[in-house]
Design a protein around this motif. Structure first.
Motif, mmCIF file in Angstrom:
data_model
loop_
_atom_site.group_PDB
_atom_site.id
_atom_site.type_symbol
_atom_site.label_atom_id
_atom_site.label_comp_id
_atom_site.label_asym_id
_atom_site.label_seq_id
_atom_site.Cartn_x
_atom_site.Cartn_y
_atom_site.Cartn_z
ATOM 1 N N TRP A 10 18.498 5.803 -2.559
ATOM 2 C CA TRP A 10 17.036 5.748 -2.734
ATOM 3 C C TRP A 10 16.353 4.874 -1.696
ATOM 4 O O TRP A 10 15.290 4.311 -1.944
ATOM 5 N N GLN A 11 16.942 4.736 -0.537
ATOM 6 C CA GLN A 11 16.398 3.856 0.496
ATOM 7 C C GLN A 11 14.954 4.201 0.878
ATOM 8 O O GLN A 11 14.103 3.309 0.888
ATOM 9 N N PRO A 12 14.612 5.449 1.181
ATOM 10 C CA PRO A 12 13.214 5.742 1.555
ATOM 11 C C PRO A 12 12.220 5.400 0.434
ATOM 12 O O PRO A 12 11.148 4.860 0.685
ATOM 13 N N GLN A 13 12.599 5.697 -0.799
ATOM 14 C CA GLN A 13 11.707 5.411 -1.919
ATOM 15 C C GLN A 13 11.565 3.900 -2.130
ATOM 16 O O GLN A 13 10.473 3.408 -2.427
ATOM 17 N N ALA A 14 12.655 3.167 -1.979
ATOM 18 C CA ALA A 14 12.608 1.714 -2.165
ATOM 19 C C ALA A 14 11.746 1.052 -1.097
ATOM 20 O O ALA A 14 10.935 0.166 -1.396
ATOM 21 N N VAL A 15 11.894 1.487 0.138
ATOM 22 C CA VAL A 15 11.080 0.924 1.225
ATOM 23 C C VAL A 15 9.608 1.271 1.011
ATOM 24 O O VAL A 15 8.730 0.421 1.184
ATOM 25 N N SER A 16 9.332 2.497 0.603
ATOM 26 C CA SER A 16 7.950 2.903 0.334
ATOM 27 C C SER A 16 7.357 2.104 -0.818
ATOM 28 O O SER A 16 6.212 1.640 -0.747
ATOM 29 N N ALA A 17 8.129 1.928 -1.894
ATOM 30 C CA ALA A 17 7.647 1.166 -3.048
ATOM 31 C C ALA A 17 7.378 -0.282 -2.663
ATOM 32 O O ALA A 17 6.376 -0.878 -3.100
ATOM 33 N N ALA A 18 8.235 -0.862 -1.843
ATOM 34 C CA ALA A 18 8.024 -2.245 -1.399
ATOM 35 C C ALA A 18 6.748 -2.349 -0.561
ATOM 36 O O ALA A 18 5.944 -3.271 -0.736
ATOM 37 N N GLY A 19 6.535 -1.392 0.321
ATOM 38 C CA GLY A 19 5.327 -1.396 1.150
ATOM 39 C C GLY A 19 4.063 -1.240 0.326
ATOM 40 O O GLY A 19 3.073 -1.946 0.543
ATOM 41 N N VAL A 20 4.092 -0.324 -0.627
ATOM 42 C CA VAL A 20 2.926 -0.116 -1.501
ATOM 43 C C VAL A 20 2.672 -1.366 -2.330
ATOM 44 O O VAL A 20 1.527 -1.790 -2.504
ATOM 45 N N SER A 21 3.734 -1.980 -2.844
ATOM 46 C CA SER A 21 3.583 -3.201 -3.653
ATOM 47 C C SER A 21 2.930 -4.316 -2.846
ATOM 48 O O SER A 21 2.017 -4.995 -3.328
ATOM 49 N N VAL A 22 3.395 -4.513 -1.622
ATOM 50 C CA VAL A 22 2.810 -5.553 -0.764
ATOM 51 C C VAL A 22 1.346 -5.248 -0.489
ATOM 52 O O VAL A 22 0.484 -6.140 -0.558
ATOM 53 N N ALA A 23 1.017 -3.998 -0.202
ATOM 54 C CA ALA A 23 -0.372 -3.627 0.082
ATOM 55 C C ALA A 23 -1.265 -3.839 -1.132
ATOM 56 O O ALA A 23 -2.373 -4.381 -1.011
ATOM 57 N N VAL A 24 -0.797 -3.434 -2.306
ATOM 58 C CA VAL A 24 -1.603 -3.593 -3.532
ATOM 59 C C VAL A 24 -1.806 -5.064 -3.845
ATOM 60 O O VAL A 24 -2.933 -5.505 -4.139
ATOM 61 N N LEU A 25 -0.736 -5.846 -3.793
ATOM 62 C CA LEU A 25 -0.860 -7.277 -4.099
ATOM 63 C C LEU A 25 -1.742 -7.999 -3.083
ATOM 64 O O LEU A 25 -2.525 -8.884 -3.446
#
Length: 108
Positions: A10-25
């Motif tokens: 799930w590497q692409p999904q994990a990297v995407s989720a981390a990026g979205v989380s940082v942007a939202v926070l």
């Protein structure tokens, strides 16, 4: 087989989720400014507490305040509280930026 952190399903999904989380926070922090709000609220609380104890000291029984003095002191205390809260609101909202309204001028 050697397993590294770059090899998982799930590497692409994990990297995407981390990026979205940082942007939202980051967006939430920018809008709400929790660190600045905390400092502002603590300073306001400290000022209000000091004013409260000054008011209580003026009404101490050993000072023998008359009813008129109690009313005048209480009105002054409430006016001071209103000023403190007004200053707090002014400081909080002075740096708050709202999205700009864009007017489409290409339409007739």
């Amino acid at each position: 087989m050697k397993f590294t952190t770059t090899d998982f399903a799930w590497q692409p999904q994990a990297v995407s989720a981390a990026g979205v989380s940082v942007a939202v926070l980051t967006g939430l922090h920018t809008f709400y400014r929790w660190d600045q709000s905390w400092v502002l609220l603590r300073n306001t609380e400290r000022t209000i507490t000091a004013e409260y104890w000054n008011w209580r000291a003026a009404l101490a029984p050993e000072n023998r305040p008359s009813d008129a003095d109690v009313v005048a002191s209480t009105k002054a205390f409430l006016a001071t509280l209103s000023e403190i809260r007004g200053e707090e609101a002014q400081v909080f909202f002075q740096d708050l930026s709202f999205p700009a309204v864009v007017v489409n001028q290409s339409r007739p």
